[in-house]
Design a protein around this motif. Sequence first.
Motif, PDB file in Angstrom:
ATOM      1  N   MET A   1       4.975  -3.617  17.685  1.00 47.39           N
ATOM      2  CA  MET A   1       5.181  -2.060  17.461  1.00 47.39           C
ATOM      3  C   MET A   1       3.833  -1.618  17.934  1.00 47.39           C
ATOM      4  O   MET A   1       2.751  -1.995  17.158  1.00 47.39           O
ATOM      5  CB  MET A   1       5.507  -1.657  16.043  1.00 47.39           C
ATOM      6  CG  MET A   1       5.754  -0.149  15.937  1.00 47.39           C
ATOM      7  SD  MET A   1       6.485   0.190  14.361  1.00 47.39           S
ATOM      8  CE  MET A   1       6.021   1.828  14.392  1.00 47.39           C
ATOM      9  N   PRO A   2       3.760  -1.129  18.915  1.00 46.97           N
ATOM     10  CA  PRO A   2       2.178  -0.528  19.377  1.00 46.97           C
ATOM     11  C   PRO A   2       1.379   0.253  18.375  1.00 46.97           C
ATOM     12  O   PRO A   2       0.183   0.129  18.529  1.00 46.97           O
ATOM     13  CB  PRO A   2       2.303   0.100  20.733  1.00 46.97           C
ATOM     14  CG  PRO A   2       3.811   0.031  21.106  1.00 46.97           C
ATOM     15  CD  PRO A   2       4.333  -0.586  19.942  1.00 46.97           C
ATOM     16  N   LEU A   3       1.879   0.923  17.928  1.00 52.39           N
ATOM     17  CA  LEU A   3       1.331   1.926  16.964  1.00 52.39           C
ATOM     18  C   LEU A   3       1.316   1.433  15.531  1.00 52.39           C
ATOM     19  O   LEU A   3       0.941   2.173  14.646  1.00 52.39           O
ATOM     20  CB  LEU A   3       1.496   3.267  17.021  1.00 52.39           C
ATOM     21  CG  LEU A   3       1.569   3.990  18.483  1.00 52.39           C
ATOM     22  CD1 LEU A   3       2.020   5.319  18.720  1.00 52.39           C
ATOM     23  CD2 LEU A   3       0.142   3.894  18.900  1.00 52.39           C
ATOM     24  N   ARG A   4       1.434   0.287  15.148  1.00 56.83           N
ATOM     25  CA  ARG A   4       1.809  -0.037  14.026  1.00 56.83           C
ATOM     26  C   ARG A   4       0.522   0.160  12.938  1.00 56.83           C
ATOM     27  O   ARG A   4       0.801   0.601  11.743  1.00 56.83           O
ATOM     28  CB  ARG A   4       2.216  -1.574  13.881  1.00 56.83           C
ATOM     29  CG  ARG A   4       2.683  -2.096  12.750  1.00 56.83           C
ATOM     30  CD  ARG A   4       3.015  -3.809  12.779  1.00 56.83           C
ATOM     31  NE  ARG A   4       3.826  -3.835  11.535  1.00 56.83           N
ATOM     32  CZ  ARG A   4       3.768  -5.198  10.833  1.00 56.83           C
ATOM     33  NH1 ARG A   4       3.065  -6.219  11.253  1.00 56.83           N
ATOM     34  NH2 ARG A   4       4.457  -5.112   9.806  1.00 56.83           N
ATOM     35  N   ASP A   6      -1.915   2.311  13.178  1.00 58.11           N
ATOM     36  CA  ASP A   6      -2.214   3.628  13.034  1.00 58.11           C
ATOM     37  C   ASP A   6      -1.149   3.934  11.754  1.00 58.11           C
ATOM     38  O   ASP A   6      -1.396   4.843  11.115  1.00 58.11           O
ATOM     39  CB  ASP A   6      -2.004   4.203  14.056  1.00 58.11           C
ATOM     40  CG  ASP A   6      -2.239   5.840  13.896  1.00 58.11           C
ATOM     41  OD1 ASP A   6      -3.375   6.161  13.549  1.00 58.11           O
ATOM     42  OD2 ASP A   6      -1.329   6.812  14.457  1.00 58.11           O
ATOM     43  N   ASP A  27       1.936  -9.577   8.170  1.00 57.89           N
ATOM     44  CA  ASP A  27       0.614  -9.415   8.964  1.00 57.89           C
ATOM     45  C   ASP A  27      -0.600  -9.394   7.987  1.00 57.89           C
ATOM     46  O   ASP A  27      -1.111  -8.202   7.319  1.00 57.89           O
ATOM     47  CB  ASP A  27       0.753  -7.991   9.786  1.00 57.89           C
ATOM     48  CG  ASP A  27      -0.701  -7.948  10.695  1.00 57.89           C
ATOM     49  OD1 ASP A  27      -1.629  -8.442  10.330  1.00 57.89           O
ATOM     50  OD2 ASP A  27      -0.646  -7.040  11.721  1.00 57.89           O
TER      51      ASP A  27
END
Length: 146
Positions: A1-4, A6, A27
């Motif tokens: 997920m690219p905006l994880r 943020d 993570d």
Amino acid sequence: MPLRADLAARLARACRARGLGLSVARDARLALRLGAGLHLADFMAPPLLWRLHGRGLLSVAAHGAASLARARRMRADLALLSPLFPTASHPAARPLGTVRFAGLARRAGVPVAALGGITAARVAAVARAGAVAAAAVGALAPPPSS
């Protein structure tokens, strides 16, 4: 997920403002950066980074006795045992049912939360089965649009 990262930072701020805890799945770096807990998949061991610096809740996904034994050995704070009931998110998974769940939870050696098919109507059964908490996904999601 690219905006994880943020999204996680915004969620962490919202949780702190409301006095709620936050756990990050899989993570350790992000969990440490946010001062959050860490949730691990059934097959994962806590990364060295978490074992050295982690201060938040460590939860682990579990699907049976072997997973619960792993959670106990890694000194997890909580195991999410699933699926308790049939669930739309994993339709092929065989539900544990309340009797088997209760036996596993009693022998777990770690606090056990229930996941899988949890609805408001089933919360009392979850408590009777020995779960310290109930976790839900589908029951909290809006109904699909038609």
